[in-house]
Design a protein around this motif. Structure first.
Motif, PDB file in Angstrom:
ATOM      1  N   GLY A   1      39.573  23.354  46.202  1.00 49.95           N
ATOM      2  CA  GLY A   1      39.161  24.480  47.027  1.00 49.95           C
ATOM      3  C   GLY A   1      40.183  24.802  48.101  1.00 49.95           C
ATOM      4  N   ALA A   2      40.717  23.777  48.753  1.00 47.10           N
ATOM      5  CA  ALA A   2      41.732  23.996  49.779  1.00 47.10           C
ATOM      6  C   ALA A   2      43.016  24.541  49.172  1.00 47.10           C
ATOM      7  N   LEU A   3      43.396  24.006  48.003  1.00 40.99           N
ATOM      8  CA  LEU A   3      44.642  24.420  47.369  1.00 40.99           C
ATOM      9  C   LEU A   3      44.629  25.889  46.997  1.00 40.99           C
ATOM     10  N   SER A   4      43.445  26.454  46.768  1.00 39.53           N
ATOM     11  CA  SER A   4      43.351  27.850  46.362  1.00 39.53           C
ATOM     12  C   SER A   4      43.864  28.812  47.424  1.00 39.53           C
ATOM     13  N   GLU A   5      43.907  28.391  48.691  1.00 39.35           N
ATOM     14  CA  GLU A   5      44.346  29.289  49.759  1.00 39.35           C
ATOM     15  C   GLU A   5      45.660  28.868  50.399  1.00 39.35           C
TER      16      GLU A   5
ATOM     17  N   GLY B   1      59.424   8.472  40.160  1.00 41.76           N
ATOM     18  CA  GLY B   1      59.913   9.845  40.121  1.00 41.76           C
ATOM     19  C   GLY B   1      58.789  10.857  40.118  1.00 41.76           C
ATOM     20  N   ALA B   2      58.926  11.885  40.949  1.00 48.49           N
ATOM     21  CA  ALA B   2      57.901  12.929  41.007  1.00 48.49           C
ATOM     22  C   ALA B   2      58.473  14.170  41.676  1.00 48.49           C
ATOM     23  N   GLU B   3      58.004  15.335  41.230  1.00 49.08           N
ATOM     24  CA  GLU B   3      58.301  16.580  41.926  1.00 49.08           C
ATOM     25  C   GLU B   3      57.409  16.668  43.158  1.00 49.08           C
ATOM     26  N   ILE B   4      57.937  17.293  44.207  1.00 52.77           N
ATOM     27  CA  ILE B   4      57.207  17.397  45.474  1.00 52.77           C
ATOM     28  C   ILE B   4      57.117  18.864  45.874  1.00 52.77           C
ATOM     29  N   GLU B   5      55.934  19.280  46.256  1.00 48.06           N
ATOM     30  CA  GLU B   5      55.752  20.594  46.863  1.00 48.06           C
ATOM     31  C   GLU B   5      54.927  20.425  48.133  1.00 48.06           C
ATOM     32  N   VAL B   6      55.290  21.193  49.151  1.00 48.75           N
ATOM     33  CA  VAL B   6      54.571  21.157  50.425  1.00 48.75           C
ATOM     34  C   VAL B   6      53.885  22.507  50.607  1.00 48.75           C
ATOM     35  N   TRP B   7      52.565  22.475  50.747  1.00 47.66           N
ATOM     36  CA  TRP B   7      51.764  23.698  50.876  1.00 47.66           C
ATOM     37  C   TRP B   7      51.086  23.703  52.243  1.00 47.66           C
ATOM     38  N   VAL B   8      51.204  24.819  52.941  1.00 42.35           N
ATOM     39  CA  VAL B   8      50.698  24.911  54.309  1.00 42.35           C
ATOM     40  C   VAL B   8      49.405  25.713  54.348  1.00 42.35           C
ATOM     41  N   SER B   9      48.517  25.333  55.260  1.00 41.17           N
ATOM     42  CA  SER B   9      47.227  26.016  55.397  1.00 41.17           C
ATOM     43  C   SER B   9      47.399  27.321  56.159  1.00 41.17           C
ATOM     44  N   PRO B  10      46.727  28.396  55.740  1.00 39.49           N
ATOM     45  CA  PRO B  10      46.729  29.627  56.519  1.00 39.49           C
ATOM     46  C   PRO B  10      45.866  29.457  57.759  1.00 39.49           C
ATOM     47  N   VAL B  11      45.878  30.446  58.609  1.00 36.90           N
ATOM     48  CA  VAL B  11      45.079  30.378  59.835  1.00 36.90           C
ATOM     49  C   VAL B  11      43.593  30.293  59.486  1.00 36.90           C
ATOM     50  N   ALA B  12      43.158  31.125  58.545  1.00 36.98           N
ATOM     51  CA  ALA B  12      41.758  31.097  58.126  1.00 36.98           C
ATOM     52  C   ALA B  12      41.583  30.102  56.992  1.00 36.98           C
ATOM     53  N   GLY B  13      40.368  29.645  56.804  1.00 35.73           N
ATOM     54  CA  GLY B  13      40.089  28.702  55.732  1.00 35.73           C
ATOM     55  C   GLY B  13      39.982  29.403  54.387  1.00 35.73           C
ATOM     56  N   PRO B  14      39.807  28.627  53.308  1.00 37.02           N
ATOM     57  CA  PRO B  14      39.675  29.221  51.978  1.00 37.02           C
ATOM     58  C   PRO B  14      38.442  30.097  51.881  1.00 37.02           C
ATOM     59  N   ARG B  15      38.585  31.186  51.149  1.00 35.40           N
ATOM     60  CA  ARG B  15      37.512  32.172  51.064  1.00 35.40           C
ATOM     61  C   ARG B  15      36.832  32.098  49.700  1.00 35.40           C
ATOM     62  N   PRO B  16      35.604  31.601  49.630  1.00 38.18           N
ATOM     63  CA  PRO B  16      34.879  31.639  48.353  1.00 38.18           C
ATOM     64  C   PRO B  16      34.667  33.074  47.909  1.00 38.18           C
ATOM     65  N   VAL B  17      34.538  33.276  46.611  1.00 39.17           N
ATOM     66  CA  VAL B  17      34.347  34.620  46.070  1.00 39.17           C
ATOM     67  C   VAL B  17      32.991  34.710  45.394  1.00 39.17           C
ATOM     68  N   GLU B  18      32.506  35.937  45.264  1.00 36.28           N
ATOM     69  CA  GLU B  18      31.219  36.192  44.625  1.00 36.28           C
ATOM     70  C   GLU B  18      31.371  37.361  43.670  1.00 36.28           C
ATOM     71  N   PHE B  19      30.891  37.199  42.437  1.00 36.26           N
ATOM     72  CA  PHE B  19      30.805  38.333  41.535  1.00 36.26           C
ATOM     73  C   PHE B  19      29.703  39.259  42.011  1.00 36.26           C
ATOM     74  N   GLU B  20      29.934  40.567  41.884  1.00 40.06           N
ATOM     75  CA  GLU B  20      28.863  41.503  42.192  1.00 40.06           C
ATOM     76  C   GLU B  20      27.823  41.429  41.081  1.00 40.06           C
ATOM     77  N   PRO B  21      26.540  41.396  41.430  1.00 37.51           N
ATOM     78  CA  PRO B  21      25.499  41.308  40.393  1.00 37.51           C
ATOM     79  C   PRO B  21      25.471  42.579  39.555  1.00 37.51           C
ATOM     80  N   PRO B  22      25.065  42.468  38.279  1.00 32.78           N
ATOM     81  CA  PRO B  22      24.927  43.678  37.447  1.00 32.78           C
ATOM     82  C   PRO B  22      23.893  44.618  38.044  1.00 32.78           C
ATOM     83  N   ALA B  23      24.080  45.907  37.826  1.00 32.42           N
ATOM     84  CA  ALA B  23      23.119  46.888  38.336  1.00 32.42           C
ATOM     85  C   ALA B  23      21.784  46.713  37.623  1.00 32.42           C
ATOM     86  N   SER B  24      20.682  46.962  38.354  1.00 32.81           N
ATOM     87  CA  SER B  24      19.350  46.864  37.755  1.00 32.81           C
ATOM     88  C   SER B  24      19.150  48.014  36.780  1.00 32.81           C
TER      89      SER B  24
END
Length: 325
Positions: A102-106, A183-206
């Motif tokens: 979840g953190a890596l997504s942002e 041996g390993a590849e290394i990547e450094v990922w930094v956190s943005p100011v805001a936290g990770p944002r969960p997403v929501e699918f819009e529900p189908p229309a009734s």
């Protein structure tokens, strides 16, 4: 970021999935507190819907120089799937990795292309801790991954080692000590100011709403495309590269067995055209000459080139000019 998602247990494999099917699939996984991700691949872009195991879903979308996260990424995924159904794989991972996924997504890339051959991991971790760094150091070796979180709320805790079957939570320092000399590849990922944002699918229309609305294809009932999304086929021409540039593939790529290794990975991601492209990067042709030989548009070849560059499987080739004195 997508190429760093760990390998897990493939639960489902779709040759093509519609927006409605994708929504139903993800909602079903979320209700079961599934941990892992839904990998989505088109010929010219890719995306992922990451489920952290606690009912939350995070979205990532990448195409050429476009790198989107959160709701914007979900809108692009749904819009693109409405035009061309992507291949989809459901990959399950241990729940221990859920918060890290979840953190890596942002997170945003700060340093990429590093390797333990050239970087002392212990010194790097000590420097990041002194500087109050907040983010994640991601390690990838031969069939294993290491996650080293940094931040005020970690205090050196939360490091995880995962090799596809075994997952171990460790103290950050303890895990680093165990990896000295590996041996390993290394990547450094930094956190943005805001936290990770969960997403929501819009529900189908009734049903009443559907009856009152003007009939339209199902994908249009999902999030509308953002203004930046093109409505027509990409215009010809190179965007990230110049047609006059020349590149050379590394020997480990061009001499590899086509059935496995790097060439097999390229074919799995992009198809046979990626293998043919890599074999033509020998320093004797410009990118435009390679494109003409393959008979493919720039928009199809550039994502492959970007991936080759990211994986350090190709290098820019410079010809000498004039006599050397």
């Amino acid at each position: 970021m997508l190429h760093r998602l760990p390998v897990g247990d493939v639960k489902e494999d779709w040759s093509g999935i519609s927006p409605a099917e994708l929504r139903d699939l993800v909602e079903g996984l979320r209700r079961r507190d599934f941990c892992g991700y839904v990998e989505l691949r088109w010929p010219d872009c890719e995306g992922a819907l990451i489920l952290s195991g606690d009912g939350k879903v995070f979205a990532v979308f990448q195409a050429d120089a476009v790198d989107l996260r959160g709701p914007e990424a979900l809108r692009h995924i749904v819009t693109r799937a409405g035009r061309v159904q992507p291949r989809a794989r459901v990959v399950a991972l241990p729940h221990t990795l859920g918060p890290l996924l979840g953190a890596l997504s942002e997170l945003q890339p700060l340093h990429v292309g590093l390797h333990t051959r050239f970087v002392d991991l212990e010194r790097l971790a000590a420097r990041l801790a002194r500087e109050g760094f907040s983010g994640l150091v991601l390690l990838e070796g031969e069939g294993w991954w290491g996650f080293l979180p940094f931040g005020d709320d970690t205090n050196g805790n939360g490091a995880v080692y995962y090799d596809g079957s075994t997952v171990m939570g460790r103290q950050r320092g303890e895990l680093i000590e165990g990896l000295v000399g590996v041996g390993a590849e290394i990547e450094v990922w930094v956190s943005p100011v805001a936290g990770p944002r969960p997403v929501e699918f819009e529900p189908p229309a009734s049903e009443p709403e559907q009856a009152a609305a003007t009939p339209s294809p199902a994908p249009e009932q999902l999030p509308a495309p953002p203004q930046v999304e093109p409505t027509a086929a990409p215009q010809p021409g190179w965007q990230a590269y110049k047609g006059s540039e020349t590149f050379v593939a590394v020997p480990a790529l061009t001499e590899a067995d086509e059935e496995g290794g790097p060439l097999g990975e390229l074919r799995e991601r992009f198809g046979q055209v990626a293998v043919e492209l890599a074999r033509r990067l020998d320093g004797t042709r410009t990118l435009e000459e390679v494109r003409e030989e393959l008979g493919r548009p720039c928009a199809e070849l550039e994502p492959i080139l970007l991936y080759l560059q990211q994986r350090k499987w190709m290098a820019r080739y410079f010809r000498r000019r004039g006599p050397q004195r």
